[in-house]
Motif scaffolding. Structure first.
Motif, short mmCIF file in Angstrom:
data_model
loop_
_atom_site.label_atom_id
_atom_site.label_comp_id
_atom_site.label_asym_id
_atom_site.label_seq_id
_atom_site.Cartn_x
_atom_site.Cartn_y
_atom_site.Cartn_z
N ASP A 75 40.46 30.86 25.94
CA ASP A 75 41.68 31.61 25.62
C ASP A 75 42.16 32.51 26.75
O ASP A 75 43.15 33.22 26.60
N ASN A 76 41.46 32.50 27.88
CA ASN A 76 41.85 33.35 29.01
C ASN A 76 43.05 32.78 29.76
O ASN A 76 43.24 31.56 29.81
N ILE A 77 43.84 33.66 30.36
CA ILE A 77 44.98 33.23 31.18
C ILE A 77 44.46 32.69 32.50
O ILE A 77 43.65 33.32 33.18
N ILE A 78 44.93 31.51 32.88
CA ILE A 78 44.53 30.89 34.14
C ILE A 78 45.59 31.20 35.20
O ILE A 78 46.78 30.97 34.99
N ILE A 79 45.14 31.74 36.33
CA ILE A 79 46.05 32.04 37.44
C ILE A 79 46.36 30.77 38.23
O ILE A 79 47.52 30.41 38.42
N ASN A 80 45.33 30.10 38.71
CA ASN A 80 45.55 28.85 39.42
C ASN A 80 44.25 28.08 39.58
O ASN A 80 43.17 28.56 39.17
N LYS A 96 40.64 30.09 38.77
CA LYS A 96 40.71 31.56 38.78
C LYS A 96 41.45 32.03 37.53
O LYS A 96 42.58 31.60 37.27
N PHE A 97 40.80 32.89 36.75
CA PHE A 97 41.38 33.44 35.54
C PHE A 97 41.96 34.82 35.81
O PHE A 97 41.62 35.48 36.81
N PHE A 98 42.85 35.26 34.93
CA PHE A 98 43.28 36.65 34.99
C PHE A 98 42.06 37.54 34.78
O PHE A 98 41.27 37.32 33.86
N GLY A 99 41.92 38.54 35.63
CA GLY A 99 40.70 39.32 35.64
C GLY A 99 39.81 38.84 36.77
O GLY A 99 40.25 38.17 37.70
N GLY A 100 38.56 39.15 36.72
CA GLY A 100 37.65 38.83 37.82
C GLY A 100 36.84 37.58 37.65
O GLY A 100 35.88 37.36 38.39
N ARG A 101 37.19 36.73 36.70
CA ARG A 101 36.35 35.56 36.42
C ARG A 101 36.83 34.33 37.16
O ARG A 101 38.02 34.07 37.29
N THR A 117 31.27 32.96 37.49
CA THR A 117 30.98 34.19 38.22
C THR A 117 32.13 35.15 37.95
O THR A 117 33.26 34.72 37.74
N GLU A 118 31.84 36.43 37.91
CA GLU A 118 32.92 37.38 37.63
C GLU A 118 32.54 38.77 38.11
O GLU A 118 31.39 39.06 38.41
N THR A 119 33.57 39.61 38.19
CA THR A 119 33.40 41.00 38.55
C THR A 119 34.28 41.82 37.62
O THR A 119 35.27 41.32 37.09
N SER A 120 33.92 43.06 37.42
CA SER A 120 34.69 43.93 36.53
C SER A 120 35.84 44.61 37.26
O SER A 120 36.62 45.34 36.65
N SER A 121 35.97 44.38 38.57
CA SER A 121 37.02 45.04 39.35
C SER A 121 38.40 44.61 38.89
O SER A 121 38.72 43.42 38.82
N ASP A 131 42.51 41.14 39.19
CA ASP A 131 43.17 40.65 37.97
C ASP A 131 44.15 39.52 38.27
O ASP A 131 44.12 38.47 37.62
N CYS A 132 45.06 39.73 39.23
CA CYS A 132 46.13 38.76 39.49
C CYS A 132 45.91 37.96 40.77
O CYS A 132 46.80 37.22 41.19
N SER A 133 44.76 38.09 41.39
CA SER A 133 44.52 37.36 42.63
C SER A 133 44.43 35.86 42.37
O SER A 133 44.03 35.42 41.30
N SER A 134 44.83 35.09 43.36
CA SER A 134 44.75 33.63 43.26
C SER A 134 43.72 33.12 44.26
O SER A 134 43.24 33.86 45.11
N VAL A 135 43.37 31.84 44.14
CA VAL A 135 42.31 31.27 44.97
C VAL A 135 42.89 30.15 45.83
O VAL A 135 43.77 29.39 45.40
#
Length: 363
Positions: free
Chosen positions: A113-118, A134-139, A153-157, A161-165
């Motif tokens: 259910d997470n938003i996928i960035i790319n 890459k999901f919205f957030g650090g995952r 893998t994920e981070t709480s930073s 949130d909106c970074s792409s890969v």
């Protein structure tokens, strides 16, 4: 199951009045295209169109293309990732032109259910590629076709949130975009230690690195009114690698408006209906990886940016019809070609929702 691509009237006839079209059989697969939605059909299927930026015309099929009722999550290297709407955990890669579909591991419930960035592929799926989402957030999630499960893998930073890969062929690693604040003279990067941001326990996956060449990127000389306008715009950062391995850092400015009034990006959610806020690209700024200053000239190159698209870069002279020193962009409500030398936007003749750019399949 088939897509019915093209423009049709109520009697089912192909409309060619104001738009140039040609049959899908004439497509050159080693060429970029824009995939976008025409209509949503019963059963979750979509009626799609393809736009050819080289010939500036729509393309319709003579035989159709295979699909499932689906939600599209991104494109990379000309391949499209999608989720079966009837089973939100199922993921696939597809070549839109030869009907090939590759199954990926099922998505775990906490990711479905997470938003996928790319999405980014390390190579063509025909090879031994790694798929990164890459999901919205650090995952982020990784797999190879044929794996039984995803590696997470994920981070709480919140900075991610909106970074792409983006996968770098030159460096054989995945890069994440930075987060920058706009000041009068610079884009200032918020520092983040990404040294531990790797798929733990699976060292055969490429490294994931937070792309960070300069703490500050200088803005071009602007009038105060021009700076105020850019500061009010929503902006995103993108990375792209040229065919020769040069990395460009790109800032994309989108102006928001409600009615005839400009809306600051921090205020667009306040008492405004989302569907009433108009988003329109205002400007791009491109930086070379070895310079902290904005460049107006990328030579014979052209860059492709879009929602859910892994950015890619082509040599325009290798694809007759493409405009050099330009950015081809596709976003909701506004798609066009941005001339870096003049800051002029040539709007594309698209009134429907763009989905994603498809890179040449040979890339």
């Amino acid at each position: 199951m088939m897509w019915k691509l093209g423009l049709r009237n109520s009697a089912g006839a192909i409309i060619q009045a104001e738009k140039r079209v040609r049959l899908l059989s004439s497509l050159v697969l080693s060429s970029p295209y824009l995939l976008y939605t025409k209509d949503v059909l019963p059963g979750g299927r979509s009626s799609m169109n393809i736009y050819d930026p080289r010939k500036e015309e729509m393309v319709i099929p003579n035989q159709g293309m295979m699909t499932y009722p689906s939600r599209y999550i991104g494109s990379s290297r000309g391949w499209v990732g999608f989720i079966n709407s009837n089973d939100p955990r199922s993921l696939y890669l597809t070549n839109m032109f030869n009907h090939k579909v590759i199954s990926l591991p099922p998505m775990e419930p906490d990711c479905a259910d997470n938003i996928i960035i790319n999405m980014s592929l390390s190579s063509s799926p025909d090879d031994s590629c790694v798929v990164a989402i890459k999901f919205f957030g650090g995952r982020m999630c990784f797999c190879r076709p044929g794996d039984s499960a995803w590696t997470k893998t994920e981070t709480s930073s919140k900075l991610l949130d909106c970074s792409s890969v983006l996968y770098s062929n030159r460096d054989s690693k995945f890069y994440l975009t930075t987060f920058r604040l706009v000041s009068k003279l610079h884009f200032t990067a918020i520092k983040f230690d990404a040294s531990t941001y790797k798929p733990l326990g699976h060292q055969d996956f490429p490294e994931v690195t937070y792309y960070h060449k300069f703490d500050r990127l200088k803005l071009p000389d602007l009038l105060w009114s021009e700076f105020e306008l850019l500061e009010s715009c929503f902006h995103t950062e993108h990375l792209v690698e040229s065919p020769t391995g040069e990395v460009f850092d790109i800032m994309w400015f989108i102006q928001l408006s409600h009615g005839r009034k400009a809306v600051h990006w921090k205020d667009h959610h306040k008492q405004l209906k989302k569907e009433e806020v108009v988003k329109k690209t205002k400007r791009f700024m491109v930086y070379r990886e070895d310079e902290d200053c904005y460049t107006y000239d990328i030579g014979d190159l052209c860059i492709f940016l879009g929602q859910s698209t892994e950015a890619f870069c082509l040599q325009a002279s290798m694809f007759p019809g493409l405009k050099p020193n330009s950015i081809y962009f596709a976003a909701a409500n506004h798609s066009g070609v941005y001339d870096l030398a003049t800051d002029v936007i040539h709007d594309l003749p698209l009134t429907n929702t763009p989905l994603m750019w498809l890179a040449p399949l040979s890339q």
